[in-house]
Write a protein that holds these residues in place. Structure first.
Motif, short mmCIF file in Angstrom:
data_model
loop_
_atom_site.label_atom_id
_atom_site.label_comp_id
_atom_site.label_asym_id
_atom_site.label_seq_id
_atom_site.Cartn_x
_atom_site.Cartn_y
_atom_site.Cartn_z
N GLU A 5 42.87 38.79 32.99
CA GLU A 5 42.22 38.77 33.64
C GLU A 5 40.80 38.94 33.57
O GLU A 5 40.02 37.51 34.36
N MET A 6 40.64 38.89 32.32
CA MET A 6 39.20 38.80 31.73
C MET A 6 38.93 37.38 31.56
O MET A 6 38.11 36.66 31.82
N GLN A 7 40.02 35.99 30.85
CA GLN A 7 40.15 35.06 30.78
C GLN A 7 40.02 33.86 31.69
O GLN A 7 39.55 33.04 32.01
N ALA A 9 38.72 34.83 34.71
CA ALA A 9 37.56 35.13 35.91
C ALA A 9 36.61 34.33 35.07
O ALA A 9 35.87 33.32 35.90
N TYR A 10 36.83 34.22 34.15
CA TYR A 10 36.31 33.09 33.16
C TYR A 10 36.02 31.89 33.11
O TYR A 10 35.04 31.45 33.44
N LYS A 11 37.11 31.78 33.12
CA LYS A 11 37.93 30.21 33.32
C LYS A 11 36.98 29.33 35.53
O LYS A 11 36.80 28.35 35.40
N VAL A 12 37.19 30.92 36.10
CA VAL A 12 36.96 30.60 37.41
C VAL A 12 35.25 29.98 37.60
O VAL A 12 34.94 29.46 37.64
N LYS A 13 34.89 31.27 36.71
CA LYS A 13 32.95 31.25 36.88
C LYS A 13 33.14 30.05 35.78
O LYS A 13 31.55 29.44 36.34
N LEU A 14 33.34 29.52 34.67
CA LEU A 14 33.53 27.94 34.33
C LEU A 14 33.39 27.30 35.60
O LEU A 14 32.35 26.24 35.42
#
Length: 132
Positions: A5-7, A9-14
């Motif tokens: 989930e963290m990965q 969320a990080y990809k969506v943020k980028l």
């Protein structure tokens, strides 16, 4: 959150950061509303209260930022004892070494051989052969 989930969320943020200038106003408003909903669902911070130990009041002092003279003494006494112990061990080992050297000197001086015999390399070879 799990690592997946963290990965994600990080990809969506980028991806959002990369295309921020290309987003329409409707999309920005939807994202803003989604953020408000997510922040409302976020768990509130929990305040944890810790009680002071009863021992602090029994010693005559309070638990404060500055240590009391009793706590300073509790650190200084073992430190001083350690320094005294190490100094005593050093003195004892030095005296023991001096005594051993004095015994060796006394044995060499009381022997009938002259001192030059101990300095001769041939004499060392003779002693090595004699020891075998």
């Amino acid at each position: 959150m799990t690592t997946k989930e963290m990965q994600f969320a990080y990809k969506v943020k980028l991806a959002l950061d990369a295309n921020l200038d290309n987003l329409s106003d409707d999309t920005l408003q939807h994202l803003s509303a989604a953020r408000r909903v997510a922040m409302a669902r976020k768990k509130k911070a929990v305040v944890v209260r810790v009680q002071q130990p009863v021992l602090a009041g029994a010693m005559g002092g309070t638990m404060s930022d500055s240590p009391s003279w009793l706590s300073r003494l509790g650190v200084a006494v073992p430190l001083l004892a350690g320094v005294i112990l190490f100094a005593g061990i050093y003195q004892h080992e030095t005296a023991k070494r001096v005594t051993e050297l004095a015994e060796i000197d006394a044995a060499v001086l009381s022997d009938e051989l002259p001192l030059s015999a101990y300095l001769d390399h041939g004499f060392n070879a003779f002693l090595a052969e004699k020891g075998e």
